[in-house]
Motif scaffolding. Structure first.
Motif, PDB file in Angstrom:
ATOM      1  N   PHE A  11     -10.358 -38.486 -33.240  1.00 51.15           N
ATOM      2  CA  PHE A  11     -11.264 -39.272 -34.083  1.00 51.15           C
ATOM      3  C   PHE A  11     -10.669 -40.652 -34.370  1.00 51.15           C
ATOM      4  O   PHE A  11     -11.379 -41.660 -34.309  1.00 51.15           O
ATOM      5  N   ALA A  12      -9.384 -40.700 -34.667  1.00 51.38           N
ATOM      6  CA  ALA A  12      -8.736 -41.977 -34.977  1.00 51.38           C
ATOM      7  C   ALA A  12      -8.779 -42.920 -33.772  1.00 51.38           C
ATOM      8  O   ALA A  12      -9.076 -44.116 -33.915  1.00 51.38           O
ATOM      9  N   LEU A  13      -8.514 -42.397 -32.584  1.00 53.28           N
ATOM     10  CA  LEU A  13      -8.551 -43.245 -31.394  1.00 53.28           C
ATOM     11  C   LEU A  13      -9.980 -43.666 -31.066  1.00 53.28           C
ATOM     12  O   LEU A  13     -10.221 -44.816 -30.693  1.00 53.28           O
ATOM     13  N   GLY A  14     -10.933 -42.755 -31.216  1.00 52.45           N
ATOM     14  CA  GLY A  14     -12.335 -43.093 -30.977  1.00 52.45           C
ATOM     15  C   GLY A  14     -12.835 -44.163 -31.928  1.00 52.45           C
ATOM     16  O   GLY A  14     -13.519 -45.107 -31.522  1.00 52.45           O
ATOM     17  N   LEU A  15     -12.500 -44.033 -33.200  1.00 59.84           N
ATOM     18  CA  LEU A  15     -12.916 -45.020 -34.190  1.00 59.84           C
ATOM     19  C   LEU A  15     -12.251 -46.374 -33.938  1.00 59.84           C
ATOM     20  O   LEU A  15     -12.896 -47.418 -34.076  1.00 59.84           O
ATOM     21  N   THR A  16     -11.002 -46.360 -33.537  1.00 59.52           N
ATOM     22  CA  THR A  16     -10.310 -47.610 -33.218  1.00 59.52           C
ATOM     23  C   THR A  16     -10.989 -48.313 -32.048  1.00 59.52           C
ATOM     24  O   THR A  16     -11.211 -49.528 -32.089  1.00 59.52           O
ATOM     25  N   GLY A  17     -11.333 -47.556 -31.013  1.00 59.83           N
ATOM     26  CA  GLY A  17     -12.041 -48.145 -29.871  1.00 59.83           C
ATOM     27  C   GLY A  17     -13.386 -48.720 -30.274  1.00 59.83           C
ATOM     28  O   GLY A  17     -13.778 -49.803 -29.822  1.00 59.83           O
ATOM     29  N   TRP A  60     -29.856 -52.272 -28.449  1.00 64.05           N
ATOM     30  CA  TRP A  60     -29.808 -50.850 -28.123  1.00 64.05           C
ATOM     31  C   TRP A  60     -28.696 -50.548 -27.117  1.00 64.05           C
ATOM     32  O   TRP A  60     -28.041 -49.526 -27.199  1.00 64.05           O
ATOM     33  N   GLU A  61     -28.474 -51.470 -26.175  1.00 60.52           N
ATOM     34  CA  GLU A  61     -27.427 -51.283 -25.176  1.00 60.52           C
ATOM     35  C   GLU A  61     -26.034 -51.391 -25.810  1.00 60.52           C
ATOM     36  O   GLU A  61     -25.121 -50.645 -25.470  1.00 60.52           O
ATOM     37  N   ILE A  67     -21.181 -46.012 -29.007  1.00 61.01           N
ATOM     38  CA  ILE A  67     -21.142 -44.545 -28.988  1.00 61.01           C
ATOM     39  C   ILE A  67     -20.314 -44.048 -27.799  1.00 61.01           C
ATOM     40  O   ILE A  67     -19.486 -43.134 -27.947  1.00 61.01           O
ATOM     41  N   GLN A  68     -20.516 -44.653 -26.630  1.00 62.29           N
ATOM     42  CA  GLN A  68     -19.760 -44.241 -25.442  1.00 62.29           C
ATOM     43  C   GLN A  68     -18.264 -44.488 -25.622  1.00 62.29           C
ATOM     44  O   GLN A  68     -17.446 -43.633 -25.265  1.00 62.29           O
ATOM     45  N   ILE A  69     -17.912 -45.643 -26.166  1.00 62.94           N
ATOM     46  CA  ILE A  69     -16.498 -45.956 -26.395  1.00 62.94           C
ATOM     47  C   ILE A  69     -15.893 -44.974 -27.392  1.00 62.94           C
ATOM     48  O   ILE A  69     -14.765 -44.509 -27.221  1.00 62.94           O
ATOM     49  N   PHE A  70     -16.641 -44.622 -28.445  1.00 65.14           N
ATOM     50  CA  PHE A  70     -16.142 -43.653 -29.423  1.00 65.14           C
ATOM     51  C   PHE A  70     -15.885 -42.302 -28.757  1.00 65.14           C
ATOM     52  O   PHE A  70     -14.838 -41.684 -28.955  1.00 65.14           O
ATOM     53  N   ILE A  71     -16.836 -41.837 -27.950  1.00 70.10           N
ATOM     54  CA  ILE A  71     -16.686 -40.536 -27.293  1.00 70.10           C
ATOM     55  C   ILE A  71     -15.507 -40.555 -26.327  1.00 70.10           C
ATOM     56  O   ILE A  71     -14.682 -39.627 -26.318  1.00 70.10           O
ATOM     57  N   LEU A  72     -15.401 -41.597 -25.516  1.00 66.70           N
ATOM     58  CA  LEU A  72     -14.270 -41.694 -24.594  1.00 66.70           C
ATOM     59  C   LEU A  72     -12.943 -41.763 -25.341  1.00 66.70           C
ATOM     60  O   LEU A  72     -11.968 -41.107 -24.956  1.00 66.70           O
ATOM     61  N   GLY A  73     -12.908 -42.540 -26.420  1.00 66.62           N
ATOM     62  CA  GLY A  73     -11.696 -42.628 -27.228  1.00 66.62           C
ATOM     63  C   GLY A  73     -11.325 -41.299 -27.837  1.00 66.62           C
ATOM     64  O   GLY A  73     -10.152 -40.908 -27.858  1.00 66.62           O
ATOM     65  N   TRP A  74     -12.332 -40.558 -28.327  1.00 63.68           N
ATOM     66  CA  TRP A  74     -12.069 -39.244 -28.913  1.00 63.68           C
ATOM     67  C   TRP A  74     -11.490 -38.310 -27.863  1.00 63.68           C
ATOM     68  O   TRP A  74     -10.512 -37.608 -28.108  1.00 63.68           O
ATOM     69  N   LEU A  75     -12.090 -38.300 -26.679  1.00 62.10           N
ATOM     70  CA  LEU A  75     -11.602 -37.423 -25.615  1.00 62.10           C
ATOM     71  C   LEU A  75     -10.182 -37.796 -25.181  1.00 62.10           C
ATOM     72  O   LEU A  75      -9.335 -36.920 -24.988  1.00 62.10           O
TER      73      LEU A  75
END
Length: 91
Positions: A11-17, A60-61, A67-75
């Motif tokens: 979560f911390a990395l996703g939020l940072t991204g 919208w893009e 959202i994509q950056i957050f998900i990738l960062g979380w993963l």
């Protein structure tokens, strides 16, 4: 050694991204095309971004991008924490 909480680290990395992505959006919205090109060229160690920079990104893009950056960062963060924890020897 301490174990990392996989979900919290992710979560911390996703939020940072996502915050960095938002910062890029703010730079592009306030600085204009030429200043944005100069800014991103300096970040990319002199790589010329003139031909790939787009100033007419729909909202919208941009939201989907956050959202994509957050998900990738979380993963990525979850993987880092899991790999780190796997290397710790339990006593």
């Amino acid at each position: 050694m301490y174990r990392l909480n996989v979900k919290k680290f992710g979560f911390a990395l996703g939020l940072t991204g996502a915050l960095i992505y938002l910062g890029c959006m703010i730079v592009m919205a306030t600085a204009g095309k030429e200043a944005s090109i100069t800014f991103f060229n300096s970040l990319a160690h002199g790589l010329d971004v003139t031909s790939i920079i787009r100033m007419d990104v729909p909202l919208w893009e941009a939201l989907i991008g956050i959202i994509q950056i957050f998900i990738l960062g979380w993963l990525i963060g979850a993987c880092i924490a899991a790999f780190y924890n796997a290397q710790i020897k339990n006593k």
